[in-house]
Write a protein that holds these residues in place. Structure first.
Motif, PDB file in Angstrom:
ATOM      1  N   LYS A 115      -6.806  -5.261  -0.655  1.00  0.00           N
ATOM      2  CA  LYS A 115      -7.930  -4.323  -0.787  1.00  0.00           C
ATOM      3  C   LYS A 115      -9.111  -4.780   0.066  1.00  0.00           C
ATOM      4  N   GLY A 116      -9.687  -3.804   0.760  1.00  0.00           N
ATOM      5  CA  GLY A 116     -10.816  -4.111   1.614  1.00  0.00           C
ATOM      6  C   GLY A 116     -10.442  -4.605   3.000  1.00  0.00           C
ATOM      7  N   ARG A 117      -9.162  -4.923   3.191  1.00  0.00           N
ATOM      8  CA  ARG A 117      -8.697  -5.415   4.500  1.00  0.00           C
ATOM      9  C   ARG A 117      -7.695  -4.465   5.147  1.00  0.00           C
TER      10      ARG A 117
ATOM     11  N   ASP B 151      -4.088  -5.689  -4.847  1.00  0.00           N
ATOM     12  CA  ASP B 151      -5.361  -6.406  -4.908  1.00  0.00           C
ATOM     13  C   ASP B 151      -5.524  -7.369  -3.736  1.00  0.00           C
TER      14      ASP B 151
ATOM     15  N   SER C  74       0.842  -1.187   0.000  1.00  0.00           N
ATOM     16  CA  SER C  74       0.000   0.000   0.000  1.00  0.00           C
ATOM     17  C   SER C  74       0.877   1.236   0.000  1.00  0.00           C
TER      18      SER C  74
ATOM     19  N   THR D  73      -4.229   7.115  -2.602  1.00  0.00           N
ATOM     20  CA  THR D  73      -3.758   5.873  -1.992  1.00  0.00           C
ATOM     21  C   THR D  73      -3.788   4.731  -3.000  1.00  0.00           C
ATOM     22  N   TYR D  74      -2.950   3.759  -2.717  1.00  0.00           N
ATOM     23  CA  TYR D  74      -2.884   2.570  -3.555  1.00  0.00           C
ATOM     24  C   TYR D  74      -2.896   1.343  -2.656  1.00  0.00           C
ATOM     25  N   TYR D  75      -3.574   0.303  -3.119  1.00  0.00           N
ATOM     26  CA  TYR D  75      -3.577  -0.979  -2.398  1.00  0.00           C
ATOM     27  C   TYR D  75      -3.374  -2.105  -3.396  1.00  0.00           C
TER      28      TYR D  75
ATOM     29  N   THR E 155      -5.881  -0.570   5.488  1.00  0.00           N
ATOM     30  CA  THR E 155      -6.121   0.857   5.300  1.00  0.00           C
ATOM     31  C   THR E 155      -4.865   1.628   5.660  1.00  0.00           C
TER      32      THR E 155
END
Length: 125
Positions: free
Chosen positions: A64-66, A61, A48, A57-59, A68
């Motif tokens: 993502k969703g887990r 794959d 991230s 921001t970048y995450y 922050t």
């Protein structure tokens, strides 16, 4: 110039950890901060990143969703909140800083000038 990463530990699957990356010797206001992770025998993978503006921001794959990422410029610290951890999240996590990267370069380790020492995250049942 120094980055100090901490917050790793041993956690069960589904658990949470919050990593911190504190900077000294420079202000994060003008830097993009990235989190990368590495397991023995493999290269460093991007996790991230957050831009100098903190709104970009970048995450990866896989997180993502887990996970922050957030930034507290007053404390010169970036955080990575990791929820619902999985076995495959086990790795040494590193934070790194680069001067005002454009979004497309967020995940390129070679563009980061400063690196922290790493903090180990182990997810084990």
């Amino acid at each position: 110039v120094q980055l100090q990463a901490c917050g790793g530990g041993l956690v069960q699957p589904g658990g949470s950890l919050r990593l911190s990356c504190a900077a000294s010797g420079f202000t994060m206001d003008y830097y993009s901060i990235g989190w990368f992770r590495q397991v023995p025998g493999k290269g460093r993978d991007r996790v991230s990143c957050i831009g100098s503006s903190e709104f970009s921001t970048y995450y990866a794959d896989s997180v993502k969703g887990r996970f922050t990422i957030s930034k507290d410029n007053a404390k010169n610290t970036v955080y990575l909140q990791m929820n619902n951890l999985k076995l495959e999240d086990t790795a040494a996590y590193y934070c790194a800083a680069a001067y005002r990267l454009i979004y497309s370069n967020f995940g390129v380790p070679s563009l980061y000038s400063y690196w922290g020492q790493g903090t180990q995250v182990t997810v084990r049942g």
